[in-house]
Design an enzyme around this catalytic site. Structure first.
Site, PDB file in Angstrom:
ATOM      1  CG  ASN A 148      -2.208  -0.705   1.013  1.00  0.00           C
ATOM      2  OD1 ASN A 148      -2.683  -0.804  -0.113  1.00  0.00           O
ATOM      3  ND2 ASN A 148      -2.787  -1.225   2.082  1.00  0.00           N
ATOM      4  N   GLY A 193       3.019  14.552  -5.947  1.00  0.00           N
ATOM      5  CA  GLY A 193       3.536  13.377  -6.633  1.00  0.00           C
ATOM      6  C   GLY A 193       3.556  13.477  -8.146  1.00  0.00           C
ATOM      7  CD  GLU A 398      18.071  -6.138  -2.169  1.00  0.00           C
ATOM      8  OE1 GLU A 398      18.843  -5.959  -1.226  1.00  0.00           O
ATOM      9  OE2 GLU A 398      17.779  -5.268  -3.000  1.00  0.00           O
ATOM     10  CE  LYS A 410      23.139 -12.854   0.797  1.00  0.00           C
ATOM     11  NZ  LYS A 410      22.871 -12.430   2.191  1.00  0.00           N
ATOM     12  CG  ASP A 499      16.365  -8.503   6.854  1.00  0.00           C
ATOM     13  OD1 ASP A 499      15.217  -8.301   7.288  1.00  0.00           O
ATOM     14  OD2 ASP A 499      16.597  -9.112   5.789  1.00  0.00           O
TER      15      ASP A 499
END
EC number: 2.3.1.234
Length: 586
Positions: A148, A193, A398, A410, A499
């Site tokens: 949203n 915007g 990512e 990785k 994270d």
């Protein structure tokens, strides 16, 4: 089962600037059908200068709501006449919040009066859930993650255990309001915007702050920097270009993290800012790169509108989720995670390793690319439901992780949605930080994988393989307590993980002590600020809420373990309570 006669719902919206009413007619409110109809009438408030003035917005609502409701009622009568004189409407749905209190009260009063006049039930709708549900309804996705992006709000939602859970949100202001603050500094009128989007088309890249904390984000720093850049003589076009590239990349990155965390392969977009072409382009690119599906409704359903209120109102009405007149007070701080989701299956998806099992859906299994001919919506990407969970290469938020002979490689591959300069900087910085903090955590006694090789320029790290499951797969209380103790240890050492989600904890269940490893320190950093430590705990809490069935008890257990293990827990826990109370609806 489809209804034998059309269901007709009158919806009323007025949370801030849009005085809007709509009529929705369908034979089956549970899914999109070819014969459903939505007619929307909106009178938008446009301030003479600056942003939205609550008093002026309420005055506009007072004048305009009766007019748009009358138009919607007339359409409902015409549709009823077409069907041979059926009742004009079956229920009245209205936006109870979140929003500006004076505007919401006017809408609620109009809804009550209309429901009483027609002697039909009243349905109270959460405005933000309506943004999500209109995308889910029109895409027919089973259980998507939703971004949203609106004026007063910015958050990522996912469904679990009968509610939409807030997986990540802005820590200061909504994305639209943040952009408007910048444009007001330039003396531009509301809304800002579209003006930023237009000027950015002639701009070039400009470095600005980029703040992502787990799946939360902050806009205050970048807006201050953008103002300072203009004041220092940078071209307005360049600042607008840089502003869009950073802000929308932050939203896209967080959306990708949410897809990875939940295991979902579907993303829908909602909110007025979602009309921005660059944001939609970034999200579509991200989903295509990771093999997910993306859907953005046509613009009339993105900006604040009563159509989405009527559509969700129909689903709630069919589920018996109506509200008595005496209980229909508004709630200007009405969070989406406070809403019991009564109108859909208890669980529509279940994550299993890195595969996704989706619930039943009327749509087929084909891949849908490009625009749907029915409207101006966007559908991109490949459905990842049939991918095996037992693969050598796994796609994270990512990075691509390759596992071979006890070694994990990785690779932070370039993200196509981000500007090349921004992407290169982030991949290089995060690779260095991950290598450094992974080793630093081991030095202070927190289990982490041994780093065998690192190449920041290529975004490459090589680790030993650790654990046989993620915490997401086995969220036992003993594991959660151990993670909280690990976080206390690294905080005492002066850095954060950045994270600490359930995907970034590996568990060695075969070991006698159930060894738990922290991985992926790429968003971490050194700090002595208790609020930064509290953000680590907040991210961990959110990931438990989005992936564990008994998240409340697990969060309480984590809090207790942190308090015991930390050398100075009270400033951190005080900051955590302050963060939790910020809410985007205060």
């Amino acid at each position: 089962m489809a209804r034998s006669r059309p269901l007709r719902i009158l919806g009323i919206e007025g949370t801030a600037w849009a005085a809007s009413a709509a009529v929705f007619e369908t034979t089956d409110p549970t899914r999109r059908t070819d014969d459903e109809r939505v007619e929307i009438y909106t009178d938008a408030y446009e301030p003479d200068s600056g942003g939205i003035h609550p008093r002026e917005a309420a005055e506009h609502m007072h004048e305009s709501i009766p007019e748009v409701v009358a138009q919607a009622r007339e359409t409902a009568r015409e549709w009823a006449d077409e069907r041979g004189g059926d009742d004009a409407i079956d229920a009245v749905a209205f936006s109870r919040g979140p929003g500006l209190g004076p505007c919401l009260r006017i809408v609620a009063t109009a809804a009550r009066a209309t429901a009483q006049r027609f002697d039909v039930p009243l349905v109270g709708v959460n405005h933000m859930v309506a943004h999500l549900e209109i995308g889910r309804h029109r895409s027919e996705f089973a259980s998507p993650v939703c971004l949203n992006a609106s004026g007063a709000n910015a958050h990522v939602l996912g469904y679990r255990n009968g509610r939409y859970r807030v997986l990540g949100e802005t820590m200061d202001t909504g994305v639209g309001n943040a952009i408007d603050k910048f444009t007001r500094h330039l003396g531009w009128s509301h809304p800002g915007g579209p003006k930023v989007e237009a000027r950015a088309k002639d701009g070039e890249f400009l470095d600005l702050p980029y703040v992502v904390k787990g799946m939360d984000f902050s806009f205050s720093g970048i807006m201050s920097a953008a103002k300072q850049a203009v004041d220092s003589g940078e071209a307005v076009e360049d600042v607008c270009f840089g502003l869009q590239e950073h802000v929308f990349a932050m939203l896209t990155e967080v959306s990708e993290r949410a897809l990875s965390l939940t295991g979902s392969g579907q993303l829908v977009l909602g909110g007025g800012v979602a009309q921005n072409e660059r944001l939609r382009e970034m999200l579509a690119s991200m989903c295509e790169q990771r093999g997910a599906e993306f859907y953005a409704p046509e613009p009339r359903f993105l900006r604040d509108n009563a159509g989405m209120i009527a559509v969700l109102g129909a689903k709630m009405y069919e589920a018996g989720d109506t509200i008595a007149i005496e209980d229909s007070r508004i709630d200007s701080n009405f969070r989406p995670d406070q809403v019991p989701v009564t109108w859909r299956e208890e669980e529509d998806w279940t994550a299993d390793g890195d595969s996704v099992r989706l619930g039943t859906s009327s749509r087929d299994d084909s891949v849908r690319l490009g625009s749907d001919s029915r409207d101006d919506s966007v559908r991109l990407g490949n459905d990842s439901r049939n991918k095996s969970a037992h693969v050598d290469a796994l796609q994270g938020a990512e990075a691509t992780v390759t596992i071979e002979d006890g070694t994990v490689t990785k690779r932070r591959n370039p993200r196509a949605y981000r500007h090349e300069r921004l992407d290169s900087r982030l991949r290089r910085e995060r690779t260095r930080l991950e290598a450094r903090l992974t080793s630093q955590a081991r030095r202070v006694g927190v289990p982490t994988p041994i780093l065998e090789d690192v190449d920041p320029e290529r975004g490459l790290l090589v680790f030993e393989r650790v654990g046989d499951a993620d915490l997401r797969d086995d969220p036992a209380e003993r594991h959660v307590r151990a993670v909280a103790r690990h976080l206390a240890t690294i905080h005492d050492a002066g850095f954060v993980h950045g994270d600490p989600t359930t995907r970034n904890v590996r568990i060695e269940r075969a070991a006698s002590d159930d060894r738990r490893y922290l991985i992926d320190f790429g968003l971490g950093y050194f700090t002595d600020d208790p609020e930064d430590y509290a953000m680590d705990l907040h991210v961990f809490d959110q990931s438990l809420t989005g992936t564990a069935d008994n998240s409340e008890s697990l969060i309480a257990a984590a809090r207790g373990a942190y308090r015991t293990a930390s050398s100075a827990p009270e400033p951190v826990l005080d900051s955590l309570r302050e963060i939790e109370g910020r809410g985007r609806y205060q």
